[in-house]
Design a protein around this motif. Structure first.
Motif, PDB file in Angstrom:
ATOM      1  N   TRP A 155      73.720 -14.997  -5.981  1.00  0.00           N
ATOM      2  CA  TRP A 155      72.523 -14.258  -6.387  1.00  0.00           C
ATOM      3  C   TRP A 155      72.675 -12.787  -6.019  1.00  0.00           C
ATOM      4  N   LEU A 156      72.289 -11.908  -6.944  1.00  0.00           N
ATOM      5  CA  LEU A 156      72.311 -10.465  -6.722  1.00  0.00           C
ATOM      6  C   LEU A 156      71.102 -10.057  -5.896  1.00  0.00           C
ATOM      7  N   GLU A 157      71.330  -9.240  -4.861  1.00  0.00           N
ATOM      8  CA  GLU A 157      70.236  -8.717  -4.043  1.00  0.00           C
ATOM      9  C   GLU A 157      69.811  -7.355  -4.566  1.00  0.00           C
ATOM     10  N   CYS A 158      68.532  -7.015  -4.390  1.00  0.00           N
ATOM     11  CA  CYS A 158      68.037  -5.711  -4.817  1.00  0.00           C
ATOM     12  C   CYS A 158      68.693  -4.620  -3.969  1.00  0.00           C
ATOM     13  N   PRO A 159      69.339  -3.625  -4.595  1.00  0.00           N
ATOM     14  CA  PRO A 159      69.990  -2.564  -3.821  1.00  0.00           C
ATOM     15  C   PRO A 159      69.005  -1.587  -3.178  1.00  0.00           C
ATOM     16  N   SER A 160      67.757  -1.548  -3.650  1.00  0.00           N
ATOM     17  CA  SER A 160      66.782  -0.611  -3.084  1.00  0.00           C
ATOM     18  C   SER A 160      66.110  -1.163  -1.839  1.00  0.00           C
TER      19      SER A 160
ATOM     20  N   GLY B 157      79.382  -8.377 -17.916  1.00  0.00           N
ATOM     21  CA  GLY B 157      78.394  -7.682 -18.729  1.00  0.00           C
ATOM     22  C   GLY B 157      78.383  -6.204 -18.424  1.00  0.00           C
ATOM     23  N   ARG B 158      77.887  -5.426 -19.375  1.00  0.00           N
ATOM     24  CA  ARG B 158      77.841  -3.971 -19.221  1.00  0.00           C
ATOM     25  C   ARG B 158      76.432  -3.476 -19.426  1.00  0.00           C
TER      26      ARG B 158
ATOM     27  N   HIS C 189      67.285  -1.257 -12.132  1.00  0.00           N
ATOM     28  CA  HIS C 189      68.660  -0.854 -11.879  1.00  0.00           C
ATOM     29  C   HIS C 189      69.502  -1.257 -13.072  1.00  0.00           C
ATOM     30  N   ILE C 190      70.462  -0.421 -13.432  1.00  0.00           N
ATOM     31  CA  ILE C 190      71.390  -0.734 -14.507  1.00  0.00           C
ATOM     32  C   ILE C 190      72.711  -1.098 -13.846  1.00  0.00           C
ATOM     33  N   VAL C 191      73.196  -2.313 -14.136  1.00  0.00           N
ATOM     34  CA  VAL C 191      74.386  -2.815 -13.465  1.00  0.00           C
ATOM     35  C   VAL C 191      75.473  -3.193 -14.469  1.00  0.00           C
ATOM     36  N   ASP C 192      76.707  -3.134 -13.994  1.00  0.00           N
ATOM     37  CA  ASP C 192      77.873  -3.644 -14.707  1.00  0.00           C
ATOM     38  C   ASP C 192      78.378  -4.836 -13.905  1.00  0.00           C
ATOM     39  N   ILE C 193      78.727  -5.913 -14.589  1.00  0.00           N
ATOM     40  CA  ILE C 193      79.231  -7.108 -13.922  1.00  0.00           C
ATOM     41  C   ILE C 193      80.635  -7.380 -14.446  1.00  0.00           C
ATOM     42  N   VAL C 194      81.589  -7.461 -13.515  1.00  0.00           N
ATOM     43  CA  VAL C 194      82.985  -7.700 -13.875  1.00  0.00           C
ATOM     44  C   VAL C 194      83.514  -8.835 -12.997  1.00  0.00           C
ATOM     45  N   LYS C 195      83.831  -9.960 -13.621  1.00  0.00           N
ATOM     46  CA  LYS C 195      84.390 -11.121 -12.927  1.00  0.00           C
ATOM     47  C   LYS C 195      83.554 -11.529 -11.723  1.00  0.00           C
ATOM     48  N   GLY C 196      82.236 -11.547 -11.876  1.00  0.00           N
ATOM     49  CA  GLY C 196      81.336 -11.988 -10.813  1.00  0.00           C
ATOM     50  C   GLY C 196      81.016 -10.933  -9.771  1.00  0.00           C
ATOM     51  N   GLU C 197      81.531  -9.730  -9.894  1.00  0.00           N
ATOM     52  CA  GLU C 197      81.224  -8.640  -8.969  1.00  0.00           C
ATOM     53  C   GLU C 197      80.302  -7.652  -9.665  1.00  0.00           C
ATOM     54  N   CYS C 198      79.287  -7.171  -8.956  1.00  0.00           N
ATOM     55  CA  CYS C 198      78.298  -6.263  -9.559  1.00  0.00           C
ATOM     56  C   CYS C 198      78.494  -4.844  -9.031  1.00  0.00           C
ATOM     57  N   PHE C 199      78.325  -3.894  -9.951  1.00  0.00           N
ATOM     58  CA  PHE C 199      78.444  -2.475  -9.632  1.00  0.00           C
ATOM     59  C   PHE C 199      77.294  -1.728 -10.293  1.00  0.00           C
ATOM     60  N   GLU C 200      76.817  -0.644  -9.666  1.00  0.00           N
ATOM     61  CA  GLU C 200      75.848   0.214 -10.318  1.00  0.00           C
ATOM     62  C   GLU C 200      76.540   0.900 -11.484  1.00  0.00           C
TER      63      GLU C 200
END
Length: 67
Positions: free
Chosen positions: A17-22, A38-39, A52-63
């Motif tokens: 589960w993704l946690e809120c970065p704020s 996803g992009r 928040h707008i996130v990019d997901i690459v192979k299960g890792e999330c990035f802003e």
């Protein structure tokens, strides 16, 4: 020549589960599987009312940097 990183700040994913970065209070912001990609996905935190707008690459999330 100036180089730019491919992805932004890495976000926390715990137990799938993704946690809120704020606020870090919403521990179930979005479910992320190891094969998820996803992009520019918009996620919304109900607790701190932020988007928040996130990019997901192979299960890792990035802003996302955006365009």
């Amino acid at each position: 020549m100036q180089t730019r990183k491919k992805y932004g700040k890495m976000l926390t994913v715990k137990d799938g589960w993704l946690e809120c970065p704020s606020c870090n209070r919403n521990r179930r912001l979005m479910q992320i599987r190891p094969d998820t990609e996803g992009r520019r996905i918009v996620v919304y935190c109900r607790i701190c009312k932020s988007e928040h707008i996130v990019d997901i690459v192979k299960g890792e999330c990035f802003e996302s940097y955006g365009q």
